[in-house]
Enzyme design. Structure first.
Site, PDB file in Angstrom:
ATOM      1  N   TYR A  22     107.582  36.255  25.069  1.00 57.91           N
ATOM      2  CA  TYR A  22     106.800  37.646  25.447  1.00 57.91           C
ATOM      3  C   TYR A  22     107.294  38.945  24.788  1.00 57.91           C
ATOM      4  CZ  TYR A  22     104.535  34.216  29.258  1.00 57.91           C
ATOM      5  OH  TYR A  22     103.843  33.326  29.414  1.00 57.91           O
ATOM      6  N   ASN A  73      94.880  41.704  30.883  1.00 53.45           N
ATOM      7  CA  ASN A  73      95.843  40.446  30.877  1.00 53.45           C
ATOM      8  C   ASN A  73      95.971  39.759  32.257  1.00 53.45           C
ATOM      9  OD1 ASN A  73      97.708  38.318  30.161  1.00 53.45           O
ATOM     10  ND2 ASN A  73      99.041  39.714  29.071  1.00 53.45           N
ATOM     11  N   HIS A  79      93.853  31.328  33.963  1.00 53.87           N
ATOM     12  CA  HIS A  79      93.530  29.948  33.938  1.00 53.87           C
ATOM     13  C   HIS A  79      92.985  29.152  34.988  1.00 53.87           C
ATOM     14  CE1 HIS A  79      95.820  30.672  30.298  1.00 53.87           C
ATOM     15  NE2 HIS A  79      97.051  30.958  30.822  1.00 53.87           N
ATOM     16  N   ASP A  86      84.793  36.779  38.644  1.00 52.24           N
ATOM     17  CA  ASP A  86      83.534  37.159  39.580  1.00 52.24           C
ATOM     18  C   ASP A  86      83.661  38.537  39.719  1.00 52.24           C
ATOM     19  OD1 ASP A  86      82.608  34.867  39.692  1.00 52.24           O
ATOM     20  OD2 ASP A  86      83.137  34.148  41.762  1.00 52.24           O
ATOM     21  N   HIS A  99      96.498  38.735  25.643  1.00 52.10           N
ATOM     22  CA  HIS A  99      97.384  37.890  26.126  1.00 52.10           C
ATOM     23  C   HIS A  99      98.661  38.447  24.764  1.00 52.10           C
ATOM     24  CE1 HIS A  99      95.376  35.418  28.902  1.00 52.10           C
ATOM     25  NE2 HIS A  99      94.375  35.543  27.998  1.00 52.10           N
ATOM     26  N   LEU A 100      99.942  38.300  25.299  1.00 56.63           N
ATOM     27  CA  LEU A 100     101.007  38.468  24.586  1.00 56.63           C
ATOM     28  C   LEU A 100     101.164  37.143  23.645  1.00 56.63           C
ATOM     29  CD1 LEU A 100     103.068  39.828  27.416  1.00 56.63           C
ATOM     30  CD2 LEU A 100     102.676  41.191  25.476  1.00 56.63           C
ATOM     31  N   SER A 101     101.610  36.319  24.393  1.00 60.81           N
ATOM     32  CA  SER A 101     101.484  35.200  23.417  1.00 60.81           C
ATOM     33  C   SER A 101     100.457  34.354  23.221  1.00 60.81           C
ATOM     34  CB  SER A 101     102.160  34.123  24.548  1.00 60.81           C
ATOM     35  OG  SER A 101     101.560  33.423  25.575  1.00 60.81           O
ATOM     36  N   ARG A 110      96.898  25.887  29.573  1.00 59.36           N
ATOM     37  CA  ARG A 110      96.797  27.321  29.301  1.00 59.36           C
ATOM     38  C   ARG A 110      95.474  27.470  28.294  1.00 59.36           C
ATOM     39  NH1 ARG A 110     101.383  29.998  31.060  1.00 59.36           N
ATOM     40  NH2 ARG A 110     103.300  28.555  31.009  1.00 59.36           N
TER      41      ARG A 110
END
Ligand code: DQA
Length: 157
Positions: A22, A73, A79, A86, A99-101, A110
């Site tokens: 990260y 994020n 997930h 909603d 997302h960082l990764s 994931r």
């Protein structure tokens, strides 16, 4: 133009948490870079982090009417959370998933995002720059025509 930035669970630990995945930037540094890029683009940035699903839902509901879009994020909730999906659909503002990764290169669980099919777009795998690229993408989507940012601007340094 106002963008609401939402960080999900464990992102308060950014900088210390699995830095090989990260990065070493703290959440405060990510937020500062977003505010700086926002001012270049003429976008007001409001940031929020919570480790709690319900608080994230409450915040999306509350900030929806005063935001033109979301940069989110959702971290682990990406997930799993039908409720966050909603809430975003309920307020009806465009959102970009970041997302960082790169979750697609990691564990199978994931690979599924409950947000991706309704997002304007997704940016993943570039650390802090994922957020900055995501903000640029959202700005374009919102028709922000402020001076085109270049690498000489404040981010990505
Ligand atoms: C993450 C990826 C998620 O799979 C994970 O649960 C996170 C962070 C990322 O930014 O790379 O907490 O959203």
């Amino acid at each position: 133009v106002r963008v609401s930035v939402i960080h999900g669970p464990n992102l308060n630990l950014l900088g210390q948490r699995e830095p090989e995945l990260y990065g070493r930037d703290t959440l405060a540094e990510v937020d500062e870079a977003l505010v700086a890029l926002g001012s270049v683009l003429g976008i007001e940035i409001a940031t929020f982090q919570s480790n709690t699903e319900g608080e994230l839902v409450d915040h999306i509901q509350r900030s929806g009417s005063e935001s033109d879009g979301f940069l989110i994020n959702a971290a682990g909730y990406t997930h799993t959370s039908v409720a966050i999906r909603d809430a975003l659909l309920a307020v009806g503002r465009p959102f970009v998933e970041v997302h960082l990764s790169n979750p697609s290169s990691r564990e199978r669980f994931r690979h599924r995002s409950l947000l991706a099919d309704r997002a304007v777009g997704t940016v993943a795998g570039f650390g802090k720059a994922s957020y900055l690229l995501g903000l640029r993408g959202l700005a374009g989507h919102l028709g922000v025509t402020a001076r085109q940012a270049t690498t000489s601007d404040t981010e990505e340094s």
